[in-house]
Design a protein around this motif. Sequence first.
Motif, mmCIF file in Angstrom:
data_model
loop_
_atom_site.group_PDB
_atom_site.id
_atom_site.type_symbol
_atom_site.label_atom_id
_atom_site.label_comp_id
_atom_site.label_asym_id
_atom_site.label_seq_id
_atom_site.Cartn_x
_atom_site.Cartn_y
_atom_site.Cartn_z
ATOM 1 N N THR A 266 0.897 -1.138 0.105
ATOM 2 C CA THR A 266 0.060 -0.109 -0.083
ATOM 3 C C THR A 266 0.981 1.098 0.065
ATOM 4 O O THR A 266 0.678 2.256 -0.805
ATOM 5 N N THR B 222 2.252 1.685 -3.705
ATOM 6 C CA THR B 222 1.370 2.183 -4.417
ATOM 7 C C THR B 222 1.128 3.923 -4.326
ATOM 8 O O THR B 222 0.871 4.391 -5.427
ATOM 9 N N ASP C 183 4.510 5.414 -5.408
ATOM 10 C CA ASP C 183 4.753 5.496 -6.908
ATOM 11 C C ASP C 183 3.752 6.425 -7.351
ATOM 12 O O ASP C 183 4.151 7.256 -8.530
ATOM 13 N N ASP C 184 2.337 6.350 -7.195
ATOM 14 C CA ASP C 184 1.662 7.419 -7.792
ATOM 15 C C ASP C 184 2.088 8.846 -7.502
ATOM 16 O O ASP C 184 1.913 9.527 -8.662
ATOM 17 N N ILE D 242 -4.691 6.606 -10.381
ATOM 18 C CA ILE D 242 -5.488 6.034 -9.286
ATOM 19 C C ILE D 242 -6.849 7.175 -8.951
ATOM 20 O O ILE D 242 -6.643 8.330 -8.933
ATOM 21 N N LEU E 175 -7.184 3.211 -0.417
ATOM 22 C CA LEU E 175 -5.946 2.938 -0.098
ATOM 23 C C LEU E 175 -5.680 3.583 1.246
ATOM 24 O O LEU E 175 -4.974 3.082 2.091
#
Length: 173
Positions: A110, A113, A116-117, A129, A137
Amino acid sequence: MSITSTSILNHFDTIAVVTGGLFAGTALYLSIGQVPAMREFGLNEHWRFFPYMYKKIALTQASLAVIAGTTSIVHATRIHGAPFFRNLWIAAGTTFLAIIPYTIICLAPTNQTIIDDNKNVKLGNESHINFAKKKELLDKWAFLHFVRTASSVAGFGMMVYGLSRHSSFVFTW
């Protein structure tokens, strides 16, 4: 064993309690203070803030968990004639050490994610996202982190109880 080594070993309980307390206190602050406050700023602000928060605290929290866990277990190995307290310190230390694989297995995906976004957006790209997934998330992270918080508070409580009964232990080395 030298007097200096023995002297240091005699304080592992204190080191465990202090580092365990710092970890638990920081985790509790994040769970009941910072995360709810960030939610009030709005989802997008919370999303963008997350990588900065993570970068500032990850190494410190990992270090505190390892030190608290290790010193607690080493302290436990020196307790003889009081199996309950030896096992209490082992349980407390194991609780802190278990936070590391729990974080890697449960929280890291998590974390990555979200991070990285945010990196992708910083490079000028659009987020991959959507709003609902971002909320999901961040909520997932908050729950998983709360499990870690509760565990660390329990481990810290065991250490404090063990330290409060310090005079009943019989030490070796």
